[in-house]
Design a protein around this motif. Sequence first.
Motif, PDB file in Angstrom:
ATOM      1  N   THR A  16       7.618   6.644   4.851  1.00  0.00           N
ATOM      2  CA  THR A  16       8.374   6.539   3.597  1.00  0.00           C
ATOM      3  C   THR A  16       7.969   7.656   2.640  1.00  0.00           C
ATOM      4  OG1 THR A  16       8.485   4.134   3.824  1.00  0.00           O
ATOM      5  CG2 THR A  16       8.920   5.054   1.639  1.00  0.00           C
ATOM      6  N   PHE A  17       6.668   7.873   2.509  1.00  0.00           N
ATOM      7  CA  PHE A  17       6.154   8.918   1.624  1.00  0.00           C
ATOM      8  C   PHE A  17       6.609  10.296   2.104  1.00  0.00           C
ATOM      9  CE2 PHE A  17       2.819  11.630  -0.246  1.00  0.00           C
ATOM     10  CZ  PHE A  17       2.854  11.169  -1.556  1.00  0.00           C
ATOM     11  N   GLU A  18       6.578  10.506   3.415  1.00  0.00           N
ATOM     12  CA  GLU A  18       7.015  11.785   3.979  1.00  0.00           C
ATOM     13  C   GLU A  18       8.497  12.020   3.720  1.00  0.00           C
ATOM     14  OE1 GLU A  18       7.212  14.072   8.331  1.00  0.00           O
ATOM     15  OE2 GLU A  18       6.119  12.184   8.114  1.00  0.00           O
ATOM     16  N   PHE A  19       9.315  10.957   3.840  1.00  0.00           N
ATOM     17  CA  PHE A  19      10.745  11.096   3.584  1.00  0.00           C
ATOM     18  C   PHE A  19      11.017  11.396   2.117  1.00  0.00           C
ATOM     19  CE2 PHE A  19      14.942   9.267   2.545  1.00  0.00           C
ATOM     20  CZ  PHE A  19      15.728  10.072   3.358  1.00  0.00           C
ATOM     21  N   LEU A  20      10.279  10.735   1.223  1.00  0.00           N
ATOM     22  CA  LEU A  20      10.431  11.012  -0.208  1.00  0.00           C
ATOM     23  C   LEU A  20      10.061  12.463  -0.518  1.00  0.00           C
ATOM     24  CD1 LEU A  20       8.988   7.751  -1.825  1.00  0.00           C
ATOM     25  CD2 LEU A  20      11.381   8.456  -1.701  1.00  0.00           C
ATOM     26  N   ALA A  21       9.035  12.985   0.178  1.00  0.00           N
ATOM     27  CA  ALA A  21       8.647  14.384  -0.003  1.00  0.00           C
ATOM     28  C   ALA A  21       9.783  15.304   0.424  1.00  0.00           C
ATOM     29  CB  ALA A  21       7.381  14.689   0.797  1.00  0.00           C
ATOM     30  N   LYS A  22      10.453  14.952   1.521  1.00  0.00           N
ATOM     31  CA  LYS A  22      11.583  15.768   1.977  1.00  0.00           C
ATOM     32  C   LYS A  22      12.719  15.721   0.970  1.00  0.00           C
ATOM     33  CE  LYS A  22      14.245  16.902   6.083  1.00  0.00           C
ATOM     34  NZ  LYS A  22      14.387  16.693   7.533  1.00  0.00           N
TER      35      LYS A  22
ATOM     36  N   TRP B  29       0.826  -1.214   0.000  1.00  0.00           N
ATOM     37  CA  TRP B  29       0.000   0.000   0.000  1.00  0.00           C
ATOM     38  C   TRP B  29       0.860   1.265   0.000  1.00  0.00           C
ATOM     39  CZ3 TRP B  29      -4.298  -0.910  -1.961  1.00  0.00           C
ATOM     40  CH2 TRP B  29      -5.006  -2.068  -1.692  1.00  0.00           C
ATOM     41  N   ILE B  30       2.085   1.144   0.522  1.00  0.00           N
ATOM     42  CA  ILE B  30       3.032   2.267   0.414  1.00  0.00           C
ATOM     43  C   ILE B  30       3.389   2.480  -1.052  1.00  0.00           C
ATOM     44  CG2 ILE B  30       5.343   3.089   0.998  1.00  0.00           C
ATOM     45  CD1 ILE B  30       5.178   1.517   3.594  1.00  0.00           C
ATOM     46  N   LEU B  31       3.718   1.380  -1.739  1.00  0.00           N
ATOM     47  CA  LEU B  31       4.045   1.465  -3.158  1.00  0.00           C
ATOM     48  C   LEU B  31       2.850   1.947  -3.968  1.00  0.00           C
ATOM     49  CD1 LEU B  31       6.036  -1.890  -3.475  1.00  0.00           C
ATOM     50  CD2 LEU B  31       6.984   0.427  -3.389  1.00  0.00           C
ATOM     51  N   PHE B  32       1.661   1.485  -3.612  1.00  0.00           N
ATOM     52  CA  PHE B  32       0.430   1.910  -4.285  1.00  0.00           C
ATOM     53  C   PHE B  32       0.226   3.417  -4.136  1.00  0.00           C
ATOM     54  CE2 PHE B  32      -4.154   2.836  -3.988  1.00  0.00           C
ATOM     55  CZ  PHE B  32      -4.566   2.408  -5.250  1.00  0.00           C
ATOM     56  N   THR B  33       0.457   3.936  -2.932  1.00  0.00           N
ATOM     57  CA  THR B  33       0.293   5.372  -2.671  1.00  0.00           C
ATOM     58  C   THR B  33       1.268   6.199  -3.504  1.00  0.00           C
ATOM     59  OG1 THR B  33      -0.445   4.941  -0.402  1.00  0.00           O
ATOM     60  CG2 THR B  33       0.361   7.159  -0.884  1.00  0.00           C
ATOM     61  N   ILE B  34       2.517   5.760  -3.577  1.00  0.00           N
ATOM     62  CA  ILE B  34       3.518   6.475  -4.373  1.00  0.00           C
ATOM     63  C   ILE B  34       3.109   6.497  -5.843  1.00  0.00           C
ATOM     64  CG2 ILE B  34       5.904   6.438  -5.189  1.00  0.00           C
ATOM     65  CD1 ILE B  34       6.664   5.202  -2.451  1.00  0.00           C
ATOM     66  N   GLY B  35       2.659   5.353  -6.350  1.00  0.00           N
ATOM     67  CA  GLY B  35       2.241   5.279  -7.748  1.00  0.00           C
ATOM     68  C   GLY B  35       1.056   6.179  -8.051  1.00  0.00           C
ATOM     69  N   VAL B  36       0.052   6.153  -7.196  1.00  0.00           N
ATOM     70  CA  VAL B  36      -1.134   6.996  -7.392  1.00  0.00           C
ATOM     71  C   VAL B  36      -0.753   8.470  -7.330  1.00  0.00           C
ATOM     72  CG1 VAL B  36      -3.328   7.721  -6.367  1.00  0.00           C
ATOM     73  CG2 VAL B  36      -2.791   5.293  -6.568  1.00  0.00           C
TER      74      VAL B  36
ATOM     75  N   ILE C 278       6.130  14.318  -5.696  1.00  0.00           N
ATOM     76  CA  ILE C 278       5.755  13.715  -4.415  1.00  0.00           C
ATOM     77  C   ILE C 278       5.655  14.797  -3.343  1.00  0.00           C
ATOM     78  CG2 ILE C 278       6.573  12.225  -2.541  1.00  0.00           C
ATOM     79  CD1 ILE C 278       5.518  10.598  -4.789  1.00  0.00           C
ATOM     80  N   PHE C 279       6.626  15.730  -3.350  1.00  0.00           N
ATOM     81  CA  PHE C 279       6.619  16.811  -2.363  1.00  0.00           C
ATOM     82  C   PHE C 279       5.354  17.658  -2.473  1.00  0.00           C
ATOM     83  CE2 PHE C 279       7.704  21.426  -1.916  1.00  0.00           C
ATOM     84  CZ  PHE C 279       7.597  21.479  -0.530  1.00  0.00           C
ATOM     85  N   PHE C 280       4.980  18.066  -3.695  1.00  0.00           N
ATOM     86  CA  PHE C 280       3.825  18.943  -3.848  1.00  0.00           C
ATOM     87  C   PHE C 280       2.504  18.211  -3.612  1.00  0.00           C
ATOM     88  CE2 PHE C 280       6.947  21.502  -6.321  1.00  0.00           C
ATOM     89  CZ  PHE C 280       6.901  22.619  -5.504  1.00  0.00           C
ATOM     90  N   VAL C 281       2.429  16.944  -4.006  1.00  0.00           N
ATOM     91  CA  VAL C 281       1.224  16.168  -3.702  1.00  0.00           C
ATOM     92  C   VAL C 281       1.096  15.994  -2.190  1.00  0.00           C
ATOM     93  CG1 VAL C 281       0.134  13.887  -3.908  1.00  0.00           C
ATOM     94  CG2 VAL C 281       1.136  14.977  -5.921  1.00  0.00           C
ATOM     95  N   TYR C 282       2.203  15.713  -1.536  1.00  0.00           N
ATOM     96  CA  TYR C 282       2.211  15.565  -0.071  1.00  0.00           C
ATOM     97  C   TYR C 282       1.779  16.869   0.603  1.00  0.00           C
ATOM     98  CZ  TYR C 282       4.181  15.103   4.646  1.00  0.00           C
ATOM     99  OH  TYR C 282       4.353  15.082   6.004  1.00  0.00           O
ATOM    100  N   THR C 283       2.276  17.991   0.083  1.00  0.00           N
ATOM    101  CA  THR C 283       1.900  19.287   0.643  1.00  0.00           C
ATOM    102  C   THR C 283       0.399  19.531   0.512  1.00  0.00           C
ATOM    103  OG1 THR C 283       4.069  20.214   0.108  1.00  0.00           O
ATOM    104  CG2 THR C 283       2.275  21.778   0.487  1.00  0.00           C
ATOM    105  N   GLY C 284      -0.153  19.274  -0.668  1.00  0.00           N
ATOM    106  CA  GLY C 284      -1.589  19.438  -0.861  1.00  0.00           C
ATOM    107  C   GLY C 284      -2.393  18.498   0.003  1.00  0.00           C
TER     108      GLY C 284
END
Length: 418
Positions: free
Chosen positions: A63-69, A5-12, A276-282
């Motif tokens: 993981t997603f938060e770190f990729l955003a950073k 689901w982490i990989l799924f979230t990154i892909g989406v 990833i950073f901007f999607v995470y921010t939104g």
Amino acid sequence: MEPEWILFTIGVALIVGKIGDNIMERFELPGVLGEILMGMILGNLIYFGVISPEYLTLHSNETFEFLAKLGIIFLLFLGGLDTDMEMIKRTGKVATVSTLMGVFAPLIMGYFGLKLMGYPSREAFAGGVLLTATSIGITVRVMMDLGVLRSEVGAASLSASVMDDFLGIALIIFAVGTGSILGLIGKMTAFFIITGVVAWYSIDKYIRFSEWLHVEKGVLAMVLALMFLFSALAEKWFSAAIEGAFMAGLVLSKLPEGRKIAEDVKAIGYGFLIPIFFVYTGAMLDLKVFMSRDALALAAVLTSIAVIGKVVGRGIGAMMMGWNFKKSLQMGIGSIPRTEVALVDLMVAIHGGAIPQSDAQKFIAATLIFITVSVLITPPLLKWAFKEDVEKMKKEKAKIRKEKVKETKRKIAEIRQS
């Protein structure tokens, strides 16, 4: 948290981010707004219970938060690589003075505005810093379309925007810094000596060594290693890895090799980490916050200061250096748009504790509002401010074309007579 689901979230996130990017560019708006908007949609599908956070792990995914950073780090590294030091030198004192005025006017106005609203000093200062940096890309794009980028105002605006970003990044260090001011100044001095002076004079030897290795993408790997090492130092001393990334890019910008690897870095950044950073921010923005009067009041104050502070500050700075009102106004209007660095400063301020988590949602909402407003109003205002210049250029071009036609007819007549 299941890894699939982490990989799924990154892909989406990557798919919808790039779709949003495309939609905005079709309307001649910065693609970053589309990435943020798509992040807001995904995030609020979770906030409103439409999608379970178990499957779309935007809000609970380290993981997603770190990729955003990492996205922030790559963004500022590219900003350093794109900096033209010679261009900054050529614009001289006008750009420097207008930059300083254009930074400190909104900073001071923002600080006192938020203090009057009841925010503590550290948070008010961080809020003021959000208003300091100008988006270089939007101003350049509009001025290029108008044909005025190579004008005196265009060149000065561009170099001033570069300095804006640098000062904005430096100021956020003070906002999130811990310990005494003297200690922080000492760390900053040591940091700039290490990453600036020493690296500036030894970077060519480092690149020569990278080339000597003769391995696939060896220079790229060594350049990224330098970026991460500088970022680690800045993170350790200031909790602001972006400053190290920017300095690494700035140092490398002096070498042809630095320019060459920029495309590879962009491929990694814009193809993966930066969206990833901007999607995470939104995704961090809960739309329920707009039901709060406090959030809307903060948005109104920051938006007003973001626009007025820059126009007045940079305009007065240009007038102080002898420019007339018209050129000074053009200079000020060119500094209105904000995008990436404001978001970068916001994330650093939140993660560094300068803006507490209790107010994070309000500041995210207010920042997104003033970014959107600043981006939307700048193109028509610039067209209005440069209207006479554009008309003059059109007349001059028409005159040149007419003279060329006359010259061509004259030559044809001479050929016929002969």
